[in-house]
Scaffold this active site. Structure first.
Site, mmCIF file in Angstrom:
data_model
loop_
_atom_site.group_PDB
_atom_site.id
_atom_site.type_symbol
_atom_site.label_atom_id
_atom_site.label_comp_id
_atom_site.label_asym_id
_atom_site.label_seq_id
_atom_site.Cartn_x
_atom_site.Cartn_y
_atom_site.Cartn_z
ATOM 1 N N TYR A 38 69.787 8.495 70.773
ATOM 2 C CA TYR A 38 68.629 7.596 70.810
ATOM 3 C C TYR A 38 68.133 7.376 72.233
ATOM 4 O O TYR A 38 66.973 7.660 72.552
ATOM 5 C CB TYR A 38 68.975 6.250 70.148
ATOM 6 C CG TYR A 38 67.796 5.310 70.094
ATOM 7 C CD1 TYR A 38 66.814 5.457 69.128
ATOM 8 C CD2 TYR A 38 67.645 4.296 71.039
ATOM 9 C CE1 TYR A 38 65.714 4.615 69.084
ATOM 10 C CE2 TYR A 38 66.550 3.445 71.002
ATOM 11 C CZ TYR A 38 65.592 3.607 70.026
ATOM 12 O OH TYR A 38 64.497 2.779 69.994
ATOM 13 N N LYS A 64 64.693 8.976 74.020
ATOM 14 C CA LYS A 64 63.680 8.075 74.569
ATOM 15 C C LYS A 64 63.476 8.360 76.063
ATOM 16 O O LYS A 64 62.354 8.348 76.554
ATOM 17 C CB LYS A 64 64.079 6.605 74.363
ATOM 18 C CG LYS A 64 64.151 6.162 72.905
ATOM 19 C CD LYS A 64 62.917 6.485 72.131
ATOM 20 C CE LYS A 64 62.050 5.314 71.788
ATOM 21 N NZ LYS A 64 60.876 5.725 70.975
HETATM 22 N N1 LIG Z 1 63.429 -1.197 66.330
HETATM 23 C C1 LIG Z 1 63.777 -1.657 67.512
HETATM 24 O O1 LIG Z 1 64.529 -2.639 67.631
HETATM 25 C C2 LIG Z 1 63.235 -0.987 68.764
HETATM 26 C C3 LIG Z 1 63.687 -1.412 69.999
HETATM 27 C C4 LIG Z 1 63.151 -0.840 71.152
HETATM 28 C C5 LIG Z 1 62.183 0.132 71.051
HETATM 29 N N2 LIG Z 1 61.772 0.561 69.831
HETATM 30 C C6 LIG Z 1 60.753 1.621 69.780
HETATM 31 O O2 LIG Z 1 59.509 1.041 69.466
HETATM 32 C C7 LIG Z 1 58.681 1.990 68.800
HETATM 33 C C8 LIG Z 1 58.047 1.355 67.586
HETATM 34 O O3 LIG Z 1 59.070 0.829 66.784
HETATM 35 P P1 LIG Z 1 58.732 0.148 65.387
HETATM 36 O O4 LIG Z 1 59.991 -0.488 64.942
HETATM 37 O O5 LIG Z 1 57.480 -0.639 65.511
HETATM 38 O O6 LIG Z 1 58.461 1.456 64.505
HETATM 39 P P2 LIG Z 1 58.282 1.545 62.928
HETATM 40 O O7 LIG Z 1 58.018 0.222 62.339
HETATM 41 O O8 LIG Z 1 59.429 2.331 62.411
HETATM 42 O O9 LIG Z 1 56.930 2.392 62.840
HETATM 43 C C9 LIG Z 1 56.937 3.707 63.169
HETATM 44 C C10 LIG Z 1 55.550 4.306 63.192
HETATM 45 O O10 LIG Z 1 55.698 5.709 63.394
HETATM 46 C C11 LIG Z 1 55.140 6.408 62.280
HETATM 47 N N3 LIG Z 1 55.972 7.546 61.922
HETATM 48 C C12 LIG Z 1 57.305 7.551 61.672
HETATM 49 N N4 LIG Z 1 57.705 8.768 61.310
HETATM 50 C C13 LIG Z 1 56.608 9.563 61.314
HETATM 51 C C14 LIG Z 1 56.373 10.939 61.032
HETATM 52 N N5 LIG Z 1 57.353 11.751 60.654
HETATM 53 N N6 LIG Z 1 55.122 11.399 61.140
HETATM 54 C C15 LIG Z 1 54.113 10.585 61.501
HETATM 55 N N7 LIG Z 1 54.268 9.284 61.798
HETATM 56 C C16 LIG Z 1 55.499 8.777 61.692
HETATM 57 C C17 LIG Z 1 55.110 5.414 61.146
HETATM 58 O O11 LIG Z 1 54.098 5.827 60.235
HETATM 59 P P3 LIG Z 1 54.297 5.594 58.632
HETATM 60 O O12 LIG Z 1 53.914 4.167 58.411
HETATM 61 O O13 LIG Z 1 53.334 6.549 58.036
HETATM 62 O O14 LIG Z 1 55.716 5.863 58.323
HETATM 63 C C18 LIG Z 1 54.792 4.129 61.880
HETATM 64 O O15 LIG Z 1 53.421 4.032 62.151
HETATM 65 C C19 LIG Z 1 59.570 3.174 68.488
HETATM 66 O O16 LIG Z 1 59.302 4.200 69.402
HETATM 67 C C20 LIG Z 1 60.971 2.644 68.695
HETATM 68 O O17 LIG Z 1 61.857 3.649 69.134
HETATM 69 C C21 LIG Z 1 62.269 0.008 68.694
#
Ligand SMILES: NC(=O)c1ccc[n+]([C@@H]2O[C@H](COP(=O)([O-])OP(=O)(O)OC[C@H]3O[C@@H](n4cnc5c(N)ncnc54)[C@H](OP(=O)(O)O)[C@@H]3O)[C@@H](O)[C@H]2O)c1
Ligand SMILES: *[C@@H]1O[C@H](CO)[C@@H](O)[C@H](O)[C@H]1NC(C)=O
Ligand SMILES: *[C@@H]1O[C@H](CO)[C@@H](O)[C@H](O)[C@H]1NC(C)=O
Ligand SMILES: *[C@@H]1O[C@H](CO)[C@@H](O)[C@H](O)[C@H]1NC(C)=O
Length: 308
Positions: free
Chosen positions: A189, A193
């Site tokens: 992960y 990133k």
């Molecule tokens: N979760 C955490 O605690 C955390 C912490 C730090 C940083 N982050 C980072 O923050 C960012 C956003 O996180 P989030 O939790 O808001 O993400 P999320 O809710 O999982 O949303 C992911 C987005 O990416 C799209 N996506 C996923 N797989 C895809 C694919 N195969 N093809 C096209 N689109 C795809 C999804 O579209 P669909 O709706 O169509 O699936 C959605 O719009 C990520 O880069 C993550 O690594 C997360």
């Protein structure tokens, strides 16, 4: 249930559980302390993005910018779109995703939705045309997509989008990374990133803003057991150290908007750790003694990528 290398179901597991909890406790205490004590570099620039939001917004609107967002259906993405709809900073916002949601029906004028195939993005170049700002909140998890799928989304799709965007005239790219990103990490992960950040730097946008939020605080629609486990266990930490290892999605979205509308700093690449994100969103007040106005440096010196 197996947790790390401890078998929690085992009848004589009491010592195992105790050791597991102690280990975890020490690990998290160290981690939280490191992040909580971290200093925000370049406090003046970052705090100004929050303090001068209204003024910046007014000036930015006059310049008539257009933006695209990838990942707009995600947790950060949804809040970002809501924020963009409220502030009306852009004359046009193109929401680029893999499926039609009709979300634009609930948004004001200027929003468009484009469905693309991220595996063949070259066929959809026109979706990015005319957008001088790009927001990326795309992402998946290993649990959801497998290791290869994770790298494909979090690195390859982001990079491909960035390349096409740059060729289409994107000047400022805002990228969601993660706390602990490290291209040399042994963990998939954080390594992926970190590598995505490195790949983006090579594209040489006029301005690249990298955000490294902590654990996202939101009511996630999708169930992610490991994430909800951490959220529950770490609740006291989120409460007592709100800017150390956690970030409400609203804070990330607000920081991204405040950054997008702010005048460019001297650095091509801006890297914002979690506390900086909180400060940029106006969620963490700077200490007065840290509000030192930066001295101008020569162009050569400031062209390098610098950490915040
Ligand atoms: N979760 C955490 O605690 C955390 C912490 C730090 C940083 N982050 C980072 O923050 C960012 C956003 O996180 P989030 O939790 O808001 O993400 P999320 O809710 O999982 O949303 C992911 C987005 O990416 C799209 N996506 C996923 N797989 C895809 C694919 N195969 N093809 C096209 N689109 C795809 C999804 O579209 P669909 O709706 O169509 O699936 C959605 O719009 C990520 O880069 C993550 O690594 C997360
Ligand atoms: C979006 O709107 C189109 C046309 O009105 C409709 O055919 C489609 O089912 C809608 N999709 C969603 C996800 O609501
Ligand atoms: C990371 O690895 C690269 C080689 O892939 C090396 O050049 C660099 O010094 C390493 N950086 C750190 C911080 O260890
Ligand atoms: C810009 O680079 C300088 C070093 O050249 C660094 O101290 C500063 O934190 C960076 N500022 C931003 C906003 O990236």
């Amino acid at each position: 249930m197996r947790f790390l290398w401890f078998n929690l179901d085992c009848r004589d597991s009491a010592p195992g559980v105790a050791i597991a909890l102690a280990t975890l406790g020490i690990f998290w205490t160290c981690l939280i302390s490191i992040y909580d004590l971290a200093t925000v570099h370049d406090t003046f620039t970052i705090a100004s993005m929050a303090a001068e939001r209204e003024q910046n917004l007014e000036n930015f609107k006059k310049e008539g910018h257009s933006a695209f967002v990838i990942g707009y259906t995600g947790e950060i993405g949804k809040v970002l779109v809501k924020e963009l709809d409220e502030v009306k900073a852009f004359k046009r916002v193109v929401l680029v995703g893999r499926r039609q949601t009709n979300i634009t029906q609930k948004l004001g004028a200027g929003f468009e939705e484009r469905v693309v195939d991220f595996d063949n993005l070259d066929d959809y170049k026109e979706a990015f045309a005319g957008c001088d700002v790009g927001f990326n909140t795309l992402g998946t998890t290993r649990a959801k997509s497998g290791a290869q799928g994770f790298v494909k989304v979090d690195h390859d799709y982001v990079l491909k989008t960035a390349e096409i965007a740059k060729a289409s005239g994107c000047k400022h790219f805002l990228h969601t990374s993660s706390q602990g990103s490290d291209k040399n990490s042994s963990l998939l992960y954080t390594r992926t990133k970190g590598q995505a950040e490195e790949s983006l730097k090579v594209i040489h946008f006029d301005r690249l803003s990298i955000f490294r939020p902590g654990i996202l605080l939101c009511d996630r629609e999708e169930s992610r057991p490991s994430e909800s486990f951490f959220r529950t266990v770490l609740k006291p930490v989120f409460y007592f150290f709100p800017t150390a290892i956690s970030t409400p999605t609203e804070v990330v979205a607000r920081a991204m908007v405040n950054n997008a509308i702010s005048p460019p700093s001297e650095n091509r690449t801006e890297l914002f750790e979690n506390k900086a994100i909180h400060m940029m969103a106006g969620n963490l007040k700077p200490k007065p003694e840290d509000m030192v106005k930066p001295v101008k440096k020569s162009a050569k010196e400031t062209d390098d990528n610098q950490e915040l």
